[in-house]
Scaffold this motif. Sequence first.
Motif, short mmCIF file in Angstrom:
data_model
loop_
_atom_site.label_atom_id
_atom_site.label_comp_id
_atom_site.label_asym_id
_atom_site.label_seq_id
_atom_site.Cartn_x
_atom_site.Cartn_y
_atom_site.Cartn_z
N HIS A 26 -32.48 -103.05 23.68
CA HIS A 26 -32.36 -104.86 24.01
C HIS A 26 -32.48 -105.27 24.97
N ASN B 5 -28.97 -105.17 28.32
CA ASN B 5 -27.60 -106.12 27.34
C ASN B 5 -26.71 -105.00 28.55
N LEU C 170 -17.25 -108.38 23.03
CA LEU C 170 -18.09 -109.26 23.19
C LEU C 170 -19.88 -108.66 22.63
N HIS C 171 -20.03 -107.30 22.70
CA HIS C 171 -21.15 -106.43 23.21
C HIS C 171 -21.04 -105.91 21.35
N LYS D 110 -13.64 -116.80 19.95
CA LYS D 110 -15.30 -116.68 19.13
C LYS D 110 -14.90 -115.56 18.23
N ILE D 111 -15.81 -116.24 17.10
CA ILE D 111 -16.40 -115.66 15.71
C ILE D 111 -17.32 -114.33 15.63
N GLY E 259 -20.03 -111.31 15.40
CA GLY E 259 -21.12 -111.44 14.98
C GLY E 259 -22.10 -112.59 15.15
N PHE E 260 -21.48 -113.87 15.85
CA PHE E 260 -22.18 -115.11 15.83
C PHE E 260 -22.71 -114.74 17.47
N GLY E 261 -23.76 -115.85 17.45
CA GLY E 261 -23.61 -115.81 19.23
C GLY E 261 -24.11 -114.71 19.81
N HIS E 262 -25.46 -115.41 20.68
CA HIS E 262 -25.92 -114.84 21.49
C HIS E 262 -26.48 -115.44 23.16
N ARG E 263 -26.43 -113.99 23.86
CA ARG E 263 -26.28 -114.69 25.63
C ARG E 263 -28.14 -115.16 25.40
N ARG F 181 -33.93 -109.92 15.07
CA ARG F 181 -33.43 -108.26 14.18
C ARG F 181 -32.92 -108.81 12.95
N ASN G 43 -25.84 -112.91 14.67
CA ASN G 43 -26.91 -111.71 16.16
C ASN G 43 -26.42 -110.60 14.64
N ASP H 35 -24.64 -107.42 14.95
CA ASP H 35 -23.50 -107.16 14.51
C ASP H 35 -22.89 -107.60 12.96
N ARG I 161 -28.58 -97.05 20.27
CA ARG I 161 -28.14 -97.09 21.64
C ARG I 161 -29.03 -96.03 22.39
C1 SDX Z 1 -23.95 -107.86 20.99
O1 SDX Z 1 -27.25 -108.62 25.30
C2 SDX Z 1 -27.64 -107.92 24.11
O2 SDX Z 1 -28.51 -108.05 23.95
C3 SDX Z 1 -26.37 -107.77 22.75
C4 SDX Z 1 -26.69 -107.28 22.11
C5 SDX Z 1 -27.72 -105.51 21.81
O3 SDX Z 1 -28.41 -104.91 21.12
O4 SDX Z 1 -27.16 -105.44 22.90
O5 SDX Z 1 -27.15 -108.08 21.21
C6 SDX Z 1 -25.61 -106.84 21.12
O6 SDX Z 1 -23.24 -107.56 22.20
C7 SDX Z 1 -24.82 -108.52 20.41
C8 SDX Z 1 -23.54 -109.87 20.39
C9 SDX Z 1 -22.60 -109.78 19.57
N1 SDX Z 1 -21.14 -109.74 20.34
C10 SDX Z 1 -20.59 -110.69 19.76
O7 SDX Z 1 -20.63 -110.99 18.13
C11 SDX Z 1 -19.54 -111.24 19.73
C12 SDX Z 1 -19.26 -112.95 19.65
N2 SDX Z 1 -20.13 -113.59 20.90
C13 SDX Z 1 -19.33 -114.87 21.81
O8 SDX Z 1 -18.35 -113.72 22.09
C14 SDX Z 1 -20.88 -115.10 22.69
O9 SDX Z 1 -21.93 -115.09 21.66
C15 SDX Z 1 -21.53 -113.91 23.40
C16 SDX Z 1 -20.65 -113.69 24.22
C17 SDX Z 1 -22.36 -112.96 22.50
C18 SDX Z 1 -22.89 -114.14 24.21
O10 SDX Z 1 -22.19 -115.43 25.04
P1 SDX Z 1 -22.40 -116.67 26.43
O11 SDX Z 1 -23.74 -116.44 26.40
O12 SDX Z 1 -21.80 -115.63 27.06
O13 SDX Z 1 -22.25 -117.54 25.88
P2 SDX Z 1 -20.99 -118.69 25.48
O14 SDX Z 1 -19.82 -117.61 25.58
O15 SDX Z 1 -20.66 -119.55 27.22
O16 SDX Z 1 -21.16 -119.51 25.11
C19 SDX Z 1 -21.32 -120.64 24.74
C20 SDX Z 1 -20.70 -121.57 24.03
C21 SDX Z 1 -19.16 -121.89 24.30
O17 SDX Z 1 -18.95 -122.99 23.89
P3 SDX Z 1 -18.23 -124.12 24.95
O18 SDX Z 1 -17.19 -123.44 25.96
O19 SDX Z 1 -19.03 -123.91 26.02
O20 SDX Z 1 -17.54 -125.21 24.23
O21 SDX Z 1 -20.61 -121.67 22.47
C22 SDX Z 1 -19.29 -121.34 22.11
C23 SDX Z 1 -18.90 -120.96 22.99
O22 SDX Z 1 -17.13 -121.42 22.56
N3 SDX Z 1 -20.09 -119.69 21.28
C24 SDX Z 1 -18.86 -119.50 20.66
C25 SDX Z 1 -19.53 -118.29 19.98
N4 SDX Z 1 -20.44 -117.27 20.86
C26 SDX Z 1 -20.69 -118.75 21.45
N5 SDX Z 1 -18.26 -119.64 19.47
C27 SDX Z 1 -17.12 -119.55 18.70
N6 SDX Z 1 -17.66 -117.84 18.32
C28 SDX Z 1 -18.64 -117.36 18.97
N7 SDX Z 1 -19.59 -116.23 18.08
#
Ligand code: SDX
Length: 370
Positions: free
Chosen positions: A188, A191, A222-223, A256-257, A259-263, A271, A311, A313, A338
Amino acid sequence: SSAEPEIRKGLAGVVVDRTAISKVNPDTNSLLYRGYPVQELAARCSFEEVAYLLWHGELPTPEQLAELERAERSQRALDPNVKAVIDSLPTTAHPMDVVRTALSVIGANDPTTEDSSRGSNLAKSVRLLAQIPAVVAYDQRRRRGEDLVPPRDDLDYSANFLHMTFGEVPAPVVVDAFRVSMVLYAEHSFNASTFTARVITSTLSDLYSAVVGAVGALKGPLHGGANEAVMHVFDEIGDASKAESWLDQALAEKRKIMGFGHRVYKHGDSRVPTMKAALDTLVAEYGRKDLADLYDRLEAAMTDRKNIQPNLDYPSGPAYHLMGFDTLTFTPLFVASRITGWTAHIMEQLESNALIRPLSLYDGPDERHL
Ligand code: SDX
């Protein structure tokens, strides 16, 4: 003072190098491995074929595939040195720590570690492709008080991995869902764990050091650690009817919930549909509509409250649970897949290397004297 330079925290949106290995496109919500859409690879290719594609840039001819399969199947047995070190660790050690330690031992025992030629690094990549399943399978069995299951070289990568873990080859629908997860997790772009591997490689350190660092990065929730964390969330919620109230409480606590969200993806992870389809086949196989209901209700609530999509996960956690893996084994499964993307990037970094060393803006005390 001169205008402050702009700080790009988390390197968000920063393009640091070229890569020919994969293309993540958030606008079209697509992912290409060496140009092929990942959905097509997941529908039609073995994980061995995808590994070859990532390393070599082309899908293998029948002869090239046979050669890779021979090399991989001949190195599947858990190395006695590695087993001895795993046995020295407490069964309470986190499986990602066990995998990280095992990779260090494999590297320390490999006389070719310091040879960073492409041929030597390719051989190490195949060795790790073959060895990681043995480590992950044994660690789960050891935690359950079960004996080591030796590899079977008459089985392909996915069937053998499941056989070493459970002592039998599960139904074809399970083997195929596992294969799909391996293809989807393989690569991916930059990452956090892959970039970690490239940073370590950029100093001209060895492949094993880079992979051990990548495992450290992947462990974080977070990953990669998110797939394990998704299952903990499902266990916390319990019944589907409690999904909304659980979510409102969690969001109120600013959690942070998992399994949701992505950078990178901002309209959903390309996927997810493919992995969700694989999960659906397992839900049907095991009659676990309760799990499907919980999955759907939490996703709907997350869309309603935050408009944040799942996402990879999110579907892979429950899928691995239905396959019979312990929750703590989920992220090691991510490592097993990976390792192909990490090693492809390690070899690409070496092809046109530049030491990765960004700048920082000092905001400590002004110069002062003793
Ligand atoms: C993987 O990079 C890759 O490609 C990774 C991956 C790969 O194949 O290698 O795709 C695999 O790691 C997928 C991601 C798995 N992680 C999670 O599911 C953990 C939960 N997700 C979040 O922590 C978050 O979405 C991230 C870390 C994945 C991305 O975060 P960013 O890009 O740093 O964005 P952010 O945290 O600044 O969020 C932006 C806003 C925020 O709100 P505010 O503080 O601005 O009000 O969205 C909110 C966040 O609070 N937000 C979430 C959220 N994800 C974003 N709020 C609650 N739950 C979430 N999951």
